[in-house]
Design a protein around this motif. Structure first.
Motif, short mmCIF file in Angstrom:
data_model
loop_
_atom_site.label_atom_id
_atom_site.label_comp_id
_atom_site.label_asym_id
_atom_site.label_seq_id
_atom_site.Cartn_x
_atom_site.Cartn_y
_atom_site.Cartn_z
N GLY A 1 0.83 -1.20 0.00
CA GLY A 1 0.00 0.00 0.00
C GLY A 1 0.86 1.25 0.00
O GLY A 1 2.06 1.19 0.27
N VAL B 1 -1.02 4.49 4.74
CA VAL B 1 -2.31 3.77 4.71
C VAL B 1 -2.49 2.82 5.88
O VAL B 1 -3.55 2.21 6.03
N LYS C 1 0.26 0.46 7.11
CA LYS C 1 1.07 -0.77 7.09
C LYS C 1 1.88 -0.92 8.38
O LYS C 1 1.85 -1.97 9.02
N MET D 1 -3.46 -5.83 0.49
CA MET D 1 -3.32 -4.45 0.07
C MET D 1 -4.12 -3.56 1.02
O MET D 1 -5.34 -3.72 1.14
N ASN E 1 -5.57 0.14 2.37
CA ASN E 1 -5.99 1.45 1.89
C ASN E 1 -6.82 2.11 2.99
O ASN E 1 -7.81 1.54 3.46
N TYR F 1 -3.64 1.05 -6.17
CA TYR F 1 -3.37 1.19 -4.73
C TYR F 1 -1.93 1.58 -4.37
O TYR F 1 -1.67 1.88 -3.21
#
Length: 231
Positions: free
Chosen positions: A34, A38, A40, A205, A207, A228
């Motif tokens: 990502g 976002v 992570k 992923m 977001n 993304y």
């Protein structure tokens, strides 16, 4: 091995991670991808119990760890290599490595030889201060220290960031071997898509603090990357 169900992570009153569900099987390599910001790193910090507040379920090897303090989660089998490496600059390489043994289940405080087989340069620099190592050498030290905690699952936050290319390739190969040959489960936060595709079994992923897509690595299409990851 590790299962998150509807997990939220908070910085103060601000919810930074929202209803995240994610699982990592025994011997599985999962990349968390990502754009910057976002969630992570927040995800890894939430798993480790480093957030102001969390909710939801975090289970490791079948046991709930979501209410445990960070040191108990480490003892339960979480190894962590943070972004920026977290090396203690005034400690020697030997002292930094020995710190990892305190998170292991065993009470033995011994640096196991296999970390020197993985990272031979560390044996040469045992008496050198951590702050005097290059970025690549510090990253090798950080990974070796985490391995000495005898983790069931290893969490890595952008381990190839800011490191010279020849060391990047070496670190990538070692992480893949740890997973494929030693069966170590790995969660990797990474911006290097080539590495993620080569190493991973699955990806998630992120977001806006949530999991937007989770699938086998073969499903990581250029369209998803553009949607993304491309800024």
């Amino acid at each position: 091995m590790l299962e998150l169900s509807n997990v939220d992570g908070f910085y103060g009153r601000s919810r930074a991670l929202q209803s995240v569900s994610l699982s990592v099987g025994k011997g599985e390599f999962v990349s968390v991808l990502g754009r910057n910001g976002v969630g992570k790193t927040t995800l890894l910090r939430t798993i480790l119990g480093l957030m102001s507040k969390t909710s939801g379920s975090i289970r490791l090897d079948g046991s709930e760890i979501g209410e445990l303090p960070t040191h108990r989660r480490a003892k339960a089998g979480l190894g962590y290599v943070p972004q920026g490496r977290g090396i203690l600059p005034d400690f020697t390489v030997r002292e930094n490595l020995l710190l990892g043994t305190y998170a292991a289940e065993t009470s033995e405080r011994r640096i196991q030889d296999y970390v020197f087989e993985l990272f031979p340069i560390l044996r040469e620099f045992l008496g050198r201060r951590g702050g005097n190592l290059s970025g690549g050498q510090q990253q090798q030290l950080a990974i070796a220290r985490a391995l000495l905690s005898q983790p069931k699952i290893l969490l890595l936050d952008e381990p190839t960031e800011g490191i010279q290319p020849n060391i990047v390739e070496q670190i990538e190969d070692i992480l893949i071997d740890l997973n494929r040959k030693r069966g170590l489960s790995i969660i990797l936060v990474e911006q290097n898509i080539t590495f993620a595709r080569r190493a991973s079994h699955r990806f998630a992923m992120l977001n806006r603090g949530s999991v937007a897509v989770s699938d086998r690595i073969e499903a990581l299409s250029d369209d998803l990357i553009h949607r993304y990851l491309v800024v």
